[in-house]
Motif scaffolding. Structure first.
Motif, PDB file in Angstrom:
ATOM      1  N   HIS A 116       0.839  -1.238  -0.150  1.00  0.00           N
ATOM      2  CA  HIS A 116       0.043  -0.296   0.036  1.00  0.00           C
ATOM      3  C   HIS A 116       0.914   1.137  -0.051  1.00  0.00           C
ATOM      4  N   VAL A 117       0.888   1.997  -1.286  1.00  0.00           N
ATOM      5  CA  VAL A 117       1.593   3.334  -1.294  1.00  0.00           C
ATOM      6  C   VAL A 117       0.731   4.144  -1.560  1.00  0.00           C
ATOM      7  N   PRO A 118       0.928   5.547  -1.544  1.00  0.00           N
ATOM      8  CA  PRO A 118       0.161   6.732  -1.907  1.00  0.00           C
ATOM      9  C   PRO A 118       0.209   6.806  -3.309  1.00  0.00           C
ATOM     10  N   LEU A 119      -0.759   7.185  -4.065  1.00  0.00           N
ATOM     11  CA  LEU A 119      -0.964   7.559  -5.501  1.00  0.00           C
ATOM     12  C   LEU A 119      -1.948   8.612  -5.559  1.00  0.00           C
ATOM     13  N   ILE A 120      -1.126   9.770  -5.940  1.00  0.00           N
ATOM     14  CA  ILE A 120      -1.872  11.010  -6.151  1.00  0.00           C
ATOM     15  C   ILE A 120      -1.769  11.695  -7.358  1.00  0.00           C
ATOM     16  N   PHE A 121      -2.782  12.011  -8.270  1.00  0.00           N
ATOM     17  CA  PHE A 121      -2.847  12.766  -9.412  1.00  0.00           C
ATOM     18  C   PHE A 121      -3.236  14.090  -9.166  1.00  0.00           C
ATOM     19  N   LEU A 139     -11.223  19.568  -9.603  1.00  0.00           N
ATOM     20  CA  LEU A 139     -11.493  19.384  -8.144  1.00  0.00           C
ATOM     21  C   LEU A 139     -10.874  17.676  -7.643  1.00  0.00           C
ATOM     22  N   PRO A 140     -10.371  17.840  -6.407  1.00  0.00           N
ATOM     23  CA  PRO A 140     -10.021  16.476  -5.692  1.00  0.00           C
ATOM     24  C   PRO A 140     -11.296  15.369  -5.925  1.00  0.00           C
ATOM     25  N   ARG A 141     -10.958  14.308  -6.038  1.00  0.00           N
ATOM     26  CA  ARG A 141     -11.861  13.029  -5.645  1.00  0.00           C
ATOM     27  C   ARG A 141     -10.924  11.838  -5.333  1.00  0.00           C
ATOM     28  N   THR A 142     -11.661  11.000  -4.681  1.00  0.00           N
ATOM     29  CA  THR A 142     -10.858  10.037  -3.939  1.00  0.00           C
ATOM     30  C   THR A 142     -11.420   8.453  -4.720  1.00  0.00           C
ATOM     31  N   VAL A 143     -10.377   7.652  -5.040  1.00  0.00           N
ATOM     32  CA  VAL A 143     -11.018   6.327  -5.598  1.00  0.00           C
ATOM     33  C   VAL A 143     -10.609   5.393  -4.329  1.00  0.00           C
ATOM     34  N   ASP A 144     -11.589   4.679  -3.744  1.00  0.00           N
ATOM     35  CA  ASP A 144     -11.574   3.635  -3.075  1.00  0.00           C
ATOM     36  C   ASP A 144     -10.998   2.481  -3.092  1.00  0.00           C
ATOM     37  N   THR A 145     -11.081   2.114  -4.449  1.00  0.00           N
ATOM     38  CA  THR A 145     -10.920   0.671  -4.731  1.00  0.00           C
ATOM     39  C   THR A 145      -9.460   0.595  -5.061  1.00  0.00           C
ATOM     40  N   LEU A 192      -7.210   5.445 -15.136  1.00  0.00           N
ATOM     41  CA  LEU A 192      -7.946   5.425 -13.856  1.00  0.00           C
ATOM     42  C   LEU A 192      -9.029   6.585 -14.084  1.00  0.00           C
ATOM     43  N   LEU A 193      -9.089   7.201 -15.228  1.00  0.00           N
ATOM     44  CA  LEU A 193     -10.119   8.500 -15.481  1.00  0.00           C
ATOM     45  C   LEU A 193     -11.238   7.734 -15.575  1.00  0.00           C
ATOM     46  N   ALA A 194     -11.471   6.504 -16.161  1.00  0.00           N
ATOM     47  CA  ALA A 194     -12.813   5.909 -16.170  1.00  0.00           C
ATOM     48  C   ALA A 194     -13.168   4.893 -15.043  1.00  0.00           C
ATOM     49  N   HIS A 195     -12.359   5.103 -14.048  1.00  0.00           N
ATOM     50  CA  HIS A 195     -12.523   4.201 -12.775  1.00  0.00           C
ATOM     51  C   HIS A 195     -13.622   4.443 -12.274  1.00  0.00           C
ATOM     52  N   THR A 196     -14.313   3.192 -11.755  1.00  0.00           N
ATOM     53  CA  THR A 196     -15.467   3.600 -11.015  1.00  0.00           C
ATOM     54  C   THR A 196     -15.617   2.657  -9.837  1.00  0.00           C
TER      55      THR A 196
END
Length: 195
Positions: free
Chosen positions: A41-46, A52-58, A86-90
């Motif tokens: 588990h490492v950070p991954l921030i774009f 605006l910021p958003r979080t991907v929980d998967t 990850l742009l289309a990540h749901t």
């Protein structure tokens, strides 16, 4: 990120790490010896300009960085890329996530593979021909392996396909490159204490 964004407002910024660190969670310290989540588990921030910021929980993988950046700037994807944009990540995006580690020290004999899918994780010790199965929702620290033959078989098939896909990849087992260091570079390195 705010400081960089202020001085470079049009830049795409990506922040991540290549590994975490085990701090005695499973009996040792460091990395490269296990595939437990404290190492994975490492950070991954774009940070995209003007968004605006958003979080991907998967779960996502670092191999998703290249396809994401390419999609963001309008470059075509390549067939041999292994990640996904990850742009289309749901929220229902639940592809398996793989990890492996092996040591170059033959005596250590470390070659571990893992796959996480849904709430299960399988770790496979290749040299020892052993495996451990964890239910991540009830055991997020991966401390109590369980026995579930059906789940183990399902995850083993995913690992088998992962290995086959990697062996079929066009860049698999690329030839070793030998670098020749000229005398001037050697002298510079020696003066800095590297030889």
């Amino acid at each position: 990120i705010r400081g960089v964004r202020a001085s470079h407002p049009g830049a795409i910024i990506v922040f991540s790490a290549d590994h975490g660190e085990e701090l005695w969670e499973h009996g040792s310290v460091g990395h490269g010896k296990t595939v437990y989540n404290e190492v994975l588990h490492v950070p991954l921030i774009f940070s995209f300009p003007g968004e605006l910021p958003r979080t991907v929980d998967t779960r996502v993988e670092l191999i998703d960085i290249l396809p994401t950046l390419a999609a963001k700037i309008g470059l075509p994807s390549r067939d041999w890329w292994q990640g996904h944009s990850l742009l289309a990540h749901t929220a229902d995006f639940l592809s398996p996530v793989y990890a492996e580690t092996r040591t170059s020290i033959r005596e250590a004999n470390v070659y571990l593979l893992s796959v996480m899918h849904e709430n299960m994780k399988l770790i496979l010790d290749m040299p020892g021909n052993k495996h451990w199965l964890y239910q991540l929702e009830s055991d997020p620290g991966e401390l109590n392996p369980i026995t579930d033959t059906a789940q183990s078989e399902t995850l083993m098939l995913l690992l088998k396909q992962y290995r086959a896909d990697n062996e079929a990849h066009p860049l698999h087992a690329s030839p070793t490159v030998t670098n020749v260091v000229d005398q001037e570079t050697r002298d510079i390195l020696r003066s800095q204490g590297y030889f």
